[in-house]
Scaffold this active site. Structure first.
Site, short mmCIF file in Angstrom:
data_model
loop_
_atom_site.label_atom_id
_atom_site.label_comp_id
_atom_site.label_asym_id
_atom_site.label_seq_id
_atom_site.Cartn_x
_atom_site.Cartn_y
_atom_site.Cartn_z
N CYS A 1 -13.91 -16.42 -6.87
CA CYS A 1 -14.20 -17.08 -8.13
C CYS A 1 -15.07 -18.30 -7.87
O CYS A 1 -14.94 -18.94 -6.84
CB CYS A 1 -12.91 -17.57 -8.82
N PRO B 1 -8.99 -13.14 -9.80
CA PRO B 1 -9.40 -11.90 -10.49
C PRO B 1 -10.82 -11.91 -11.05
O PRO B 1 -11.19 -10.99 -11.77
CB PRO B 1 -8.39 -11.83 -11.64
N CYS B 2 -11.62 -12.91 -10.70
CA CYS B 2 -12.92 -13.09 -11.36
C CYS B 2 -13.82 -11.85 -11.30
O CYS B 2 -14.56 -11.58 -12.24
CB CYS B 2 -13.66 -14.28 -10.76
N HIS B 3 -13.79 -11.13 -10.17
CA HIS B 3 -14.74 -10.04 -10.01
C HIS B 3 -14.07 -8.67 -9.99
O HIS B 3 -14.69 -7.67 -9.61
CB HIS B 3 -15.54 -10.24 -8.72
N ASP C 1 -15.32 -21.96 -12.73
CA ASP C 1 -14.62 -21.07 -13.64
C ASP C 1 -13.57 -21.84 -14.44
O ASP C 1 -12.67 -22.45 -13.87
CB ASP C 1 -13.92 -19.96 -12.83
#
Length: 228
Positions: free
Chosen positions: A74, A182-184, A78
């Site tokens: 991340c 979990p960003c990607h 963010d």
């Protein structure tokens, strides 16, 4: 909804299928109900350190055309990651003497891992939370968890550790847990779904966990793919 993401209803159905297979093969995953009729799954198991140096899972290695940072990393800006900028500043301040990602060399030491897979409404993907305990029940520090990552990931972790694996408050239990960001996840799953002609959404959890799990000592049986 972004490609590669899933709805909360889909997550619930996939978890149910995943846990059914786990019961058949005695893999110790359990499904629980959370607030507002949500579900999550959890598992507790013992893992012998050091982690597998290859960093591979039982199903597959991470896709070769997907950079590791696309799997978990991340950005510090963010808005969903609290205190990330402060943590990055701490990392920079310690850069000259940082040894936090040097592998642990403790032969045959057994750790207890407790994994929780929850649904993130913000990202619309599953999120992996976990804790690691020593034999005496003492919780490992974040620095020690970084060191337990497989050797093949150590260079990447040394450069991106705060943005990949950090400690967050568990959204249901309200206690500190380690979290793979979990960003990607949706980007990763979108690429896998696009490049796999016979992809079945029932494989979503197994595919995702087999890709990111080896980073934190988790392997996934092939049965989760072959039995759906």
């Amino acid at each position: 909804m972004a490609a590669g993401s899933i709805t909360q209803g889909e997550f619930s159905r996939i978890v149910e299928t995943f846990v059914d297979i786990s019961n058949k093969i005695d893999d110790k995953w359990h499904m629980e109900s959370g607030i507002n009729n949500t579900v999550f799954m959890h598992k507790k198991c013992n893992v012998i350190s050091p982690s597998d140096a290859s960093g591979s899972s039982e199903i597959s290695n991470p896709p070769k055309n997907v950079p590791l940072e696309r799997l978990t990393k991340c950005s510090a800006s963010d808005p969903h990651e609290q205190n990330m900028e402060t943590l990055v500043e701490m990392e920079i301040a310690d850069e000259q003497s940082d040894s936090s990602c040097m592998p642990l060399h403790r032969e045959n030491e057994t750790y207890t891992y407790e994994y929780h897979v929850l649904y993130s409404e913000s990202y619309q993907v599953p999120v992996l939370y976990f804790n690691v305990f020593k034999k005496d029940g003492k919780l490992l520090s974040l620095e020690d968890v970084w060191k337990l990552c497989p050797v093949s990931y150590q260079k990447y972790m040394n450069e991106n550790k705060w943005a990949t694996l950090s400690q967050q408050e568990h959204p249901l239990l309200g206690r500190p847990y380690f979290q793979l960001h979990p960003c990607h996840t949706s980007d990763l799953m979108s690429q896998i779904m696009t490049n796999t002609k016979t992809y079945n959404i029932k494989n979503y959890l197994a595919t995702w966990l087999s890709t990111v799990g080896p980073l934190v000592g988790l392997s996934i049986s092939p049965a989760y793919i072959t039995d759906v």
